[in-house]
Design an enzyme around this catalytic site. Structure first.
Site, short mmCIF file in Angstrom:
data_model
loop_
_atom_site.label_atom_id
_atom_site.label_comp_id
_atom_site.label_asym_id
_atom_site.label_seq_id
_atom_site.Cartn_x
_atom_site.Cartn_y
_atom_site.Cartn_z
N HIS A 155 0.66 -1.31 0.18
CA HIS A 155 0.09 0.01 -0.35
C HIS A 155 0.80 1.82 -0.13
CE1 HIS A 155 -3.06 -2.54 2.24
NE2 HIS A 155 -3.78 -2.40 1.01
N LYS A 214 -15.88 -6.41 5.67
CA LYS A 214 -15.14 -7.74 6.55
C LYS A 214 -15.15 -7.25 7.87
CE LYS A 214 -11.83 -7.19 2.38
NZ LYS A 214 -10.80 -6.25 1.67
N ARG A 224 -2.38 -6.25 -8.56
CA ARG A 224 -1.09 -6.97 -7.97
C ARG A 224 -1.00 -8.14 -9.05
NH1 ARG A 224 -3.51 -7.50 -2.31
NH2 ARG A 224 -5.20 -7.27 -3.28
N SER A 269 -3.34 -7.61 3.44
CA SER A 269 -2.99 -7.28 4.65
C SER A 269 -3.07 -8.51 4.97
CB SER A 269 -4.49 -6.00 4.58
OG SER A 269 -3.76 -4.89 4.56
P1 ADP Z 1 -9.95 -3.30 -0.53
O1 ADP Z 1 -10.77 -3.92 0.67
O2 ADP Z 1 -11.03 -1.98 -0.90
O3 ADP Z 1 -9.93 -4.11 -1.96
P2 ADP Z 1 -7.13 -2.88 0.11
O4 ADP Z 1 -6.87 -2.59 1.77
O5 ADP Z 1 -6.75 -4.49 0.80
O6 ADP Z 1 -8.92 -2.53 0.45
O7 ADP Z 1 -6.61 -2.30 -0.79
C1 ADP Z 1 -6.45 -1.29 -1.35
C2 ADP Z 1 -6.38 -1.07 -2.70
O8 ADP Z 1 -4.36 -1.64 -3.03
C3 ADP Z 1 -6.74 -2.20 -3.74
O9 ADP Z 1 -6.53 -1.15 -4.89
C4 ADP Z 1 -5.23 -3.59 -4.03
O10 ADP Z 1 -5.76 -4.05 -4.86
C5 ADP Z 1 -4.66 -2.57 -3.31
N1 ADP Z 1 -2.78 -3.12 -2.94
C6 ADP Z 1 -3.76 -3.66 -1.84
N2 ADP Z 1 -2.22 -5.15 -1.65
C7 ADP Z 1 -1.22 -3.98 -2.28
C8 ADP Z 1 -0.22 -4.82 -3.18
N3 ADP Z 1 0.63 -5.72 -2.47
N4 ADP Z 1 0.54 -4.15 -4.57
C9 ADP Z 1 -0.28 -2.81 -4.81
N5 ADP Z 1 -1.00 -3.04 -4.04
C10 ADP Z 1 -1.91 -3.42 -3.58
#
Ligand code: ADP
Length: 162
Positions: free
Chosen positions: A17, A41, A90, A128
């Site tokens: 992130h 979630k 990703r 996460s």
């Molecule tokens: P959500 O629950 O909205 O998917 P996340 O917190 O899991 O929220 O992720 C927020 C954004 O960051 C999403 O667009 C996700 O694809 C992106 N993201 C999550 N992990 C990574 C990573 N390791 N590299 C690049 N982008 C990521």
């Protein structure tokens, strides 16, 4: 002045992130990280905790701010006079869901665009949930999480397992 919104759950913020936030901050004048309050979630961290961790890790990026929001993302984007949503991609598995979301948002708000940044290959596997799983079993999370965040995850699991 081009403002971009980077929305997500950030439960907790990972180095993946952070990489997206940092690169966005180099492209846009202002980046607002939007922490979703009403996630379906059930999160490990409260919204306040997630906002605080994001504020801590982004304190070296002057054009980045962190806010929580609930309800429609599009409303949050409009409230902040932004025209761009940033999302990270990703793998191909992210693509279908992200495309659907972006297209739906575009129907609701044609003036707002979604911009995708592809992950840094270093973090392509990282989410996460996987970082939390490693932390839960006492593994080394230094490749996934900022040290301050890693400590908060460990403390959280210690409290939960007591
Ligand atoms: P959500 O629950 O909205 O998917 P996340 O917190 O899991 O929220 O992720 C927020 C954004 O960051 C999403 O667009 C996700 O694809 C992106 N993201 C999550 N992990 C990574 C990573 N390791 N590299 C690049 N982008 C990521």
């Amino acid at each position: 002045m081009q403002t971009a919104i980077y929305p997500g759950s950030f439960d907790p913020v990972t180095l993946g992130h952070y990489d997206i936030i940092k690169r966005s901050s180099e492209i846009f004048d202002r980046v607002i990280v939007g922490v979703l309050r009403n996630s379906a979630k059930s999160p490990l961290f409260s919204v306040e905790e997630r906002v605080k961790m994001l504020e801590d890790v982004t304190k070296g990026l002057p054009n980045v701010e962190v806010q929580s929001f609930h309800g429609l993302l599009i409303d949050f984007v409009r409230q902040n006079q932004a025209r761009v949503i940033v999302r990270g991609l990703r793998a191909i598995t992210d693509f279908e869901y992200e495309l659907q979301l972006a297209q739906m948002n575009r129907v609701i708000a044609p003036e707002i665009d979604t911009v995708f940044l592809t992950t840094n290959l270093k973090y392509a596997y990282l989410s996460s949930s996987t970082a939390k799983e490693v932390a839960m079993y006492g593994g080394d999370t230094s490749a996934f999480l900022d040290p301050g965040v890693a400590e908060k995850v460990r403390n959280k699991y210690m409290a939960v397992n007591k």
